[in-house]
Design a protein around this motif. Sequence first.
Motif: not given
Lengths: 280, 171
Positions: A6-18, A20-28
Amino acid sequence: MFLFLLMSAVAILLFGKADPTVFERTRAVVMDTTAPVLEALSRPVATVAEFIEEIEQLVVLRDENANLRQENVRLEIWQNRAQKLEAENTRLRDLLRYVPEPPAKYIAARVVADSSGAFVRSLLVNAGSRDGIVNGQAAVVGGNLIGRVAEVGQTSARILLMSDLNSKIPVLVAASRARAVLAGDNSPLQRLLYLSANAQVKPGDEIVTSGHGGVFPAGLTIGTVTSIGQAGVRVMPYVDWDLIEEVLLVDYESEAVLSALPDNSEQSVKSVGEKPNPRR
Amino acid sequence: MMNAVWQRLDLFARMLTPSLTVGALVILSVLPLHIPSYSSVVPSLALMAVFYWSLHRPDLLPAVAVFLVGILHDILTGGPMGAQAFIFLGAYWVTGSQRQFFLGKSFLVVWWGFMMIAAAATIMQWVFMSLIFGTLIVPLPAVFSFLQTVALYPLFAWAFIRVQRSLPQAA
């Protein structure tokens, strides 16, 4: 374990918000891996839809034929006029030493996923950076704009539809040449923002891309104004997004605009650079 | 010998079934169905599976699977990553905590429970998205989506029951 996830989900959400390029590779990567699966699955669905459509078309064939004949006559008259206007336009452009827009290249792609829900409006297509797709390119169906490329994988890309909350497109009211920004709010109709107070707009007016920012070609049709009221100016797009099977992506980069300009026209180069960025 | 291997593989595949159905429903929910005006009422299919399995076979639906499927959902729909994972995990936890109450109750009671959880998930998603995008999102599409999700639950529950019968019994 559960709390950690649950904390990971929140952390991912916050990092992604701060950032947006952080998860670009993963998403691609995830997009690229699932796109072939989605494509394989979407084909039978499309086939069934086509079959139903064909039966519907058979029913209205006669009427449609008569309508088309009429339209043909009308279009021939228009063609005649257009040819005359084109010749006149060329002559006038020569007189003005007008710099024409660079020709655009089109990339065709199939829609493999329609991830439009209550909060996000986007499509996944089966073409990516390998095919020449770049972030920001305009997506067009039947000559009408539907949105722009927002995420690019190697073999897949995401198109953010005009109705998405994050979609802002520089546009013109075709008749009065008034500038505005077309913004989505997740509803079927879009809003015209930043329209100057004395701009002339009336229901039925056509809205086209202005080409400001140099990312989209100018003059792509979008839709018509449906209502002007307390809730602002509303625009009904021409394309029904639920029925899209293929899209064309317009390869039209601002560098192409810059390189197409003659060397001595410094002022024009500057004005290109100064135009607002539609991706904001 | 060979038979034993196959039996194990078969058992393993069956154990994975609940997690796979959640994943499959995420993929199904993004397939272009070419139905007019469907996109504004698209139901949350995966939520039904998360609810059903965490109620009936939580031993076969680990929280990790729920988390990963949520992330997959976020990526495929282009939404902010982590949002759906959080909501799925929330629904998983609440359902698990109310399990004793729902087990053995009539289908109508379970359906009512699903409606409550789907409502909470929808409201939470709306709040999340409004916060992330920094604007009040038009709530009507979310309401339609919620109604569609609740209305379709019996159909999917019927399919899940069929699947559940093929699963090995809990130890």
